[in-house]
Design a protein around this motif. Structure first.
Motif, PDB file in Angstrom:
ATOM      1  N   SER A  99      -8.460  -5.788 -10.427  1.00 31.99           N
ATOM      2  CA  SER A  99      -7.343  -6.277  -9.609  1.00 31.99           C
ATOM      3  C   SER A  99      -6.731  -5.179  -8.735  1.00 31.99           C
ATOM      4  O   SER A  99      -6.274  -5.459  -7.629  1.00 31.99           O
ATOM      5  CB  SER A  99      -6.278  -6.940 -10.472  1.00 31.99           C
ATOM      6  OG  SER A  99      -5.800  -6.057 -11.459  1.00 31.99           O
ATOM      7  N   GLU A 103      -5.866  -5.560  -4.790  1.00 38.12           N
ATOM      8  CA  GLU A 103      -4.559  -5.186  -4.233  1.00 38.12           C
ATOM      9  C   GLU A 103      -4.735  -4.169  -3.112  1.00 38.12           C
ATOM     10  O   GLU A 103      -4.073  -4.258  -2.069  1.00 38.12           O
ATOM     11  CB  GLU A 103      -3.665  -4.585  -5.321  1.00 38.12           C
ATOM     12  CG  GLU A 103      -3.209  -5.570  -6.347  1.00 38.12           C
ATOM     13  CD  GLU A 103      -2.538  -4.895  -7.546  1.00 38.12           C
ATOM     14  OE1 GLU A 103      -2.323  -3.657  -7.529  1.00 38.12           O
ATOM     15  OE2 GLU A 103      -2.241  -5.622  -8.511  1.00 38.12           O
ATOM     16  N   TYR A 106      -5.543  -5.582   0.382  1.00 41.16           N
ATOM     17  CA  TYR A 106      -4.382  -6.089   1.129  1.00 41.16           C
ATOM     18  C   TYR A 106      -3.496  -4.935   1.586  1.00 41.16           C
ATOM     19  O   TYR A 106      -3.059  -4.896   2.732  1.00 41.16           O
ATOM     20  CB  TYR A 106      -3.599  -7.097   0.270  1.00 41.16           C
ATOM     21  CG  TYR A 106      -4.352  -8.388   0.085  1.00 41.16           C
ATOM     22  CD1 TYR A 106      -4.373  -9.346   1.098  1.00 41.16           C
ATOM     23  CD2 TYR A 106      -5.082  -8.637  -1.065  1.00 41.16           C
ATOM     24  CE1 TYR A 106      -5.087 -10.529   0.949  1.00 41.16           C
ATOM     25  CE2 TYR A 106      -5.796  -9.818  -1.226  1.00 41.16           C
ATOM     26  CZ  TYR A 106      -5.800 -10.758  -0.212  1.00 41.16           C
ATOM     27  OH  TYR A 106      -6.508 -11.924  -0.352  1.00 41.16           O
ATOM     28  N   ARG A 107      -3.239  -3.984   0.691  1.00 36.76           N
ATOM     29  CA  ARG A 107      -2.356  -2.849   1.014  1.00 36.76           C
ATOM     30  C   ARG A 107      -2.931  -2.000   2.154  1.00 36.76           C
ATOM     31  O   ARG A 107      -2.227  -1.690   3.114  1.00 36.76           O
ATOM     32  CB  ARG A 107      -2.155  -1.987  -0.235  1.00 36.76           C
ATOM     33  CG  ARG A 107      -1.178  -0.851  -0.054  1.00 36.76           C
ATOM     34  CD  ARG A 107      -0.986  -0.007  -1.326  1.00 36.76           C
ATOM     35  NE  ARG A 107      -0.761  -0.816  -2.514  1.00 36.76           N
ATOM     36  CZ  ARG A 107      -1.677  -1.033  -3.493  1.00 36.76           C
ATOM     37  NH1 ARG A 107      -2.867  -0.479  -3.419  1.00 36.76           N
ATOM     38  NH2 ARG A 107      -1.370  -1.776  -4.520  1.00 36.76           N
ATOM     39  N   ILE A 141      -2.388 -12.302  -6.486  1.00 38.21           N
ATOM     40  CA  ILE A 141      -2.492 -10.885  -6.106  1.00 38.21           C
ATOM     41  C   ILE A 141      -2.212 -10.716  -4.611  1.00 38.21           C
ATOM     42  O   ILE A 141      -1.477  -9.811  -4.205  1.00 38.21           O
ATOM     43  CB  ILE A 141      -3.872 -10.327  -6.484  1.00 38.21           C
ATOM     44  CG1 ILE A 141      -3.987 -10.207  -8.002  1.00 38.21           C
ATOM     45  CG2 ILE A 141      -4.128  -8.978  -5.809  1.00 38.21           C
ATOM     46  CD1 ILE A 141      -5.393  -9.920  -8.510  1.00 38.21           C
ATOM     47  N   ARG A 144       1.647 -11.461  -3.844  1.00 37.80           N
ATOM     48  CA  ARG A 144       2.486 -10.408  -4.432  1.00 37.80           C
ATOM     49  C   ARG A 144       2.341  -9.093  -3.665  1.00 37.80           C
ATOM     50  O   ARG A 144       3.330  -8.422  -3.359  1.00 37.80           O
ATOM     51  CB  ARG A 144       2.104 -10.219  -5.900  1.00 37.80           C
ATOM     52  CG  ARG A 144       2.974  -9.195  -6.612  1.00 37.80           C
ATOM     53  CD  ARG A 144       2.478  -8.879  -8.000  1.00 37.80           C
ATOM     54  NE  ARG A 144       1.210  -8.160  -7.893  1.00 37.80           N
ATOM     55  CZ  ARG A 144       0.206  -8.275  -8.753  1.00 37.80           C
ATOM     56  NH1 ARG A 144       0.306  -9.088  -9.773  1.00 37.80           N
ATOM     57  NH2 ARG A 144      -0.899  -7.575  -8.593  1.00 37.80           N
ATOM     58  N   THR A 145       1.112  -8.734  -3.340  1.00 36.75           N
ATOM     59  CA  THR A 145       0.878  -7.456  -2.653  1.00 36.75           C
ATOM     60  C   THR A 145       1.455  -7.472  -1.251  1.00 36.75           C
ATOM     61  O   THR A 145       2.105  -6.509  -0.828  1.00 36.75           O
ATOM     62  CB  THR A 145      -0.620  -7.133  -2.633  1.00 36.75           C
ATOM     63  OG1 THR A 145      -1.116  -7.136  -3.983  1.00 36.75           O
ATOM     64  CG2 THR A 145      -0.875  -5.777  -1.998  1.00 36.75           C
ATOM     65  N   GLU A 149       4.281  -4.963   0.098  1.00 38.09           N
ATOM     66  CA  GLU A 149       3.774  -3.869   0.935  1.00 38.09           C
ATOM     67  C   GLU A 149       4.002  -4.026   2.434  1.00 38.09           C
ATOM     68  O   GLU A 149       3.982  -3.035   3.150  1.00 38.09           O
ATOM     69  CB  GLU A 149       2.268  -3.688   0.698  1.00 38.09           C
ATOM     70  CG  GLU A 149       1.918  -3.344  -0.727  1.00 38.09           C
ATOM     71  CD  GLU A 149       2.389  -1.968  -1.157  1.00 38.09           C
ATOM     72  OE1 GLU A 149       2.502  -1.072  -0.301  1.00 38.09           O
ATOM     73  OE2 GLU A 149       2.626  -1.793  -2.367  1.00 38.09           O
TER      74      GLU A 149
END
Length: 179
Positions: A99, A103, A106-107, A141, A144-145, A149
């Protein structure tokens, strides 16, 4: 829609290659030279300009390909966008928690888009297709990310989801993030 973290999050059911945004995120394979799914669709609709820049990247900094969880930008070619941000998602594994790599997709994609000056970014559901990531966990995920961010200059993140099942999972994830 959500305005958590001062970024508007929008869900769209449709074709990511038809979005009018500053940056389209490509769920690329590590070769950066096109493939199936979202990657193939972006390369086909975007035209040879994208592939030409990907080949230049492979000939210089990314001779061994792009690592999982990393991101790099090219022109968007014929897409109605300025850039394509390519990121390599992890293959889902029941035996190993990957995971953090998802993440990171996306970040780092958000960071690359922000460095380019993108205000609007369209994401697919990274790793949830042929890479086998369960859609509910992938949606959780992703949402949330992005909410944690995304920062200026990015004003809108659009999740472009190919079918109703994906849309429903992202809708649930967004509602849970707001609660």
């Amino acid at each position: 829609m959500s305005t958590l973290s001062a970024v508007e999050v929008t869900l769209v059911r449709g074709d990511i290659t038809r979005q009018t945004v500053d940056a389209v995120v490509n769920a690329a394979n590590s070769s950066l030279l096109g493939g199936g799914g979202v990657d193939g669709a972006i390369h086909r609709r975007g035209g040879p300009e994208i592939l030409a820049e990907c080949r230049k990247l492979r000939a210089s900094h990314y001779g061994g390909g792009l690592a999982t969880g990393r991101a790099v930008a090219t022109t968007a070619g014929r897409l109605d966008a300025r850039w394509v941000v390519h990121t390599v998602g992890p293959v889902w594994s029941a035996a190993e928690d990957r995971s953090a790599l998802l993440e990171s997709c996306y970040r780092t994609s958000l960071r690359v888009a922000a460095e380019l000056g993108a205000r609007t970014v369209a994401f697919p559901a990274i790793s949830t297709g042929v890479y086998g990531w369960p859609m509910d966990d992938g949606a959780r995920i992703a949402v949330r990310t992005v909410l944690a961010e995304a920062a200026a200059p990015v004003e809108e993140v659009r999740f472009v989801l190919f079918d109703a099942a994906a849309y429903d999972e992202f809708e649930r994830a967004l509602a849970a993030a707001r609660a």
